[in-house]
Design an enzyme around this catalytic site. Sequence first.
Site, PDB file in Angstrom:
ATOM      1  N   CYS A 134      49.402  36.083  24.505  1.00  0.00           N
ATOM      2  CA  CYS A 134      48.362  36.495  25.453  1.00  0.00           C
ATOM      3  C   CYS A 134      48.883  37.731  26.194  1.00  0.00           C
ATOM      4  O   CYS A 134      49.877  37.664  26.912  1.00  0.00           O
ATOM      5  CB  CYS A 134      48.089  35.333  26.404  1.00  0.00           C
ATOM      6  SG  CYS A 134      46.783  35.689  27.571  1.00  0.00           S
ATOM      7  N   CYS A 141      43.597  43.084  38.752  1.00  0.00           N
ATOM      8  CA  CYS A 141      42.260  43.203  38.167  1.00  0.00           C
ATOM      9  C   CYS A 141      41.271  43.478  39.281  1.00  0.00           C
ATOM     10  O   CYS A 141      41.442  43.004  40.403  1.00  0.00           O
ATOM     11  CB  CYS A 141      41.889  41.904  37.440  1.00  0.00           C
ATOM     12  SG  CYS A 141      40.347  42.025  36.520  1.00  0.00           S
ATOM     13  N   CYS A 145      36.837  37.493  39.442  1.00  0.00           N
ATOM     14  CA  CYS A 145      36.195  36.265  38.968  1.00  0.00           C
ATOM     15  C   CYS A 145      36.702  35.122  39.845  1.00  0.00           C
ATOM     16  O   CYS A 145      37.895  35.027  40.112  1.00  0.00           O
ATOM     17  CB  CYS A 145      36.532  36.017  37.495  1.00  0.00           C
ATOM     18  SG  CYS A 145      35.964  37.355  36.427  1.00  0.00           S
ATOM     19  N   CYS A 148      39.648  32.666  38.936  1.00  0.00           N
ATOM     20  CA  CYS A 148      40.827  33.285  38.327  1.00  0.00           C
ATOM     21  C   CYS A 148      41.804  33.778  39.389  1.00  0.00           C
ATOM     22  O   CYS A 148      41.426  34.494  40.304  1.00  0.00           O
ATOM     23  CB  CYS A 148      40.369  34.456  37.455  1.00  0.00           C
ATOM     24  SG  CYS A 148      41.713  35.467  36.862  1.00  0.00           S
ATOM     25  N   CYS A 372      45.656  30.664  31.341  1.00  0.00           N
ATOM     26  CA  CYS A 372      45.070  31.994  31.359  1.00  0.00           C
ATOM     27  C   CYS A 372      44.432  32.302  32.711  1.00  0.00           C
ATOM     28  O   CYS A 372      43.737  31.468  33.284  1.00  0.00           O
ATOM     29  CB  CYS A 372      44.022  32.064  30.268  1.00  0.00           C
ATOM     30  SG  CYS A 372      43.512  33.721  29.935  1.00  0.00           S
TER      31      CYS A 372
HETATM   32  S1  SF4 Z   1      39.096  36.448  34.483  1.00  0.00           S
HETATM   33 FE1  SF4 Z   1      40.576  37.296  35.978  1.00  0.00          FE
HETATM   34  S2  SF4 Z   1      41.738  38.860  34.860  1.00  0.00           S
HETATM   35 FE2  SF4 Z   1      39.881  38.399  33.669  1.00  0.00          FE
HETATM   36  S3  SF4 Z   1      38.354  39.913  34.366  1.00  0.00           S
HETATM   37 FE3  SF4 Z   1      38.057  38.087  35.658  1.00  0.00          FE
HETATM   38  S4  SF4 Z   1      39.366  38.468  37.468  1.00  0.00           S
HETATM   39 FE4  SF4 Z   1      40.018  39.901  35.879  1.00  0.00          FE
END
Ligand code: SF4
Length: 396
Positions: A134, A141, A145, A148, A372
Amino acid sequence: MPIPGHIDPVPVARAFAPRADGRVDLLGLSKDDLRMALGTSQLEPKQAKLRAKQLWHWIYNRGVADFALMTDISKAMRPWLEQRFVISRPEVVETQVSTDGTRKWLLRSDANDAQGTQDYEMVFIPDADRGTLCVSSQIGCTLNCRFCHTGTMRLVRNLTPAEIVGQVMLARDALGEWPSQPEGRMLTNIVMMGMGEPLYNFDSVRDALRIVMDGDGLGLSRRRITLSTSGVVPMIKRAGEEIGVNLAVSLHAVTNEVRDEIVPLNRKYGIHELLQACADYPGANNARRITFEYVMLRDKNDSDAEAHELVRLIREYRLPAKVNLIPFNPWPGAPYECSTPERVRAFSNIVFEAGISAPVRTPRGRDIDAACGQLKTAAEKKSRAELDREAATAAV
Ligand code: SF4
């Protein structure tokens, strides 16, 4: 809330630049750039072409990072190369191995980085029939999200092709998989699913994956590489045309209302636009299905009605699809809980019964926090709730 797009300025380290010691890093350069780098160091074009071919083989097929070991390059030439060039690897800060064999590496960017050193991660997940690396595409980022951990971190910058390819090289080093042989190796698959949104760092991801797929070097088939996006619609077609790897989409909801909350990028590119882009993805067919990632969040997106709606959407857009159901791995202060195992099973059954593969992903590496989207050291981790609390305290 403004949603950053791919045209928003994101700091990118320059790939073809000398390091502080004046030497140029050859890792991550395309074949043409490698030849040009040799050419600009006063090698005759014919010589540069030959040396570039030899170097490519040593770097990507044999995994050699020391010019002194390149035995088909003349002894006189090796110090000349050494003075001008280097073949880097990401710096490893820490390695952790889970009881289930999952390995996680904490990596550090170059000390000469304009933003200062920054840490990013890669994870290797061994299975009976495959081994998946991975790979991260950004440090941090921008997409926030809600489920996450990485989304709670501020974006520092895009990774360079060298830093992306470097993750694969490092994993091969650690697994002892040089020279590059397609048979019997542990690292068989790559997912661009680590930190960051790969389609916000399109050029570097494309250039790095082209090196990873090159038959004279690392030689990984495009069928064994998956690029996972949260739904950067305008870049999906280009990804199919210019990279051509498998596509995975972080869907996580079947209505705009819920997806707007879980994946805020949805406010910019809604579900229908996203599914249309998937339907148009070059190269997707029944043999190369698009994976829809669906994190199971209790009472948020996990009802029978939502499972039926997922099936309906997949049919409406005639998508060659499989669905990956991911039990949410909560962290302290996380805004969601994981669905119950019974709910996950019921959801999966509905999708399966409609003839769509919907396996439940087994959490891996939980003891080293390798799931992840949770790719950062515990010390640096801050949940959204913690950040909110801090902001609230600061505002008082
Ligand atoms: S899941 Fe996490 S790493 Fe992936 S785009 Fe969304 S915020 Fe960014």
